[in-house]
Design a protein around this motif. Structure first.
Motif: not given
Length: 148
Positions: A39-66
């Motif tokens: 995440s950008p900036g120094s590793d301050t462990r602020s919530n904004a900095s922690l939330n700038a670290e993330y993973v994206v998961i994508t559903n490319t199927t033809g239906a919703a997945v539980n």
């Protein structure tokens, strides 16, 4: 067998092979698509900095997945387990490291510490059964994110 019958049999076999392959390819999957690990900036462990670290998961199927019971885990065995959550077809969800209010497109790990190492790590997405659905690894301290 005459030549016409042989050609017909060959054509039917080829058509059956295509029909078998196409639905599997069209089915899509639920997979990791991006890790933003530095995440950008120094590793301050602020919530904004922690939330700038993330993973994206994508559903490319033809239906919703539980995704209830599915687990996202790093190489150090930090685990995020999905509670009741359905990922709509063709949609993505972002799992942020810090705290926040869960929505259809953003979920929050709730950690007060960084999860994803700034130099190298490996994300693994597992089904509720424990079967590995997808993995994505990186080994680059000079970058901030990786497309999976």
């Amino acid at each position: 067998m005459n030549r016409a019958a042989a050609l017909t049999a060959t054509a039917l076999a080829a058509a059956a092979a295509v029909l078998t392959i196409v639905p599997a390819q069209a089915a899509g999957s639920v997979h990791l698509t991006k890790i933003y690990y530095n995440s950008p900036g120094s590793d301050t462990r602020s919530n904004a900095s922690l939330n700038a670290e993330y993973v994206v998961i994508t559903n490319t199927t033809g239906a919703a997945v539980n995704l209830k019971g599915w687990v996202l885990v790093d190489a150090s065995n930090h685990k995020y387990t999905f509670a009741s959550f359905s990922l709509a077809k063709g949609k993505s969800v972002t799992i942020h490291t810090g705290h926040g209010t869960n929505t259809a497109t953003n979920r929050y790990w709730g950690s007060g510490n960084y999860i994803w190492n700034n130099d190298k790590d490996k994300a693994t997405l597992k089904r509720a059964s424990g079967a590995v659905q997808d993995t994505c690894a990186y080994n680059n301290a000079k970058a901030a994110w990786v497309n999976c």
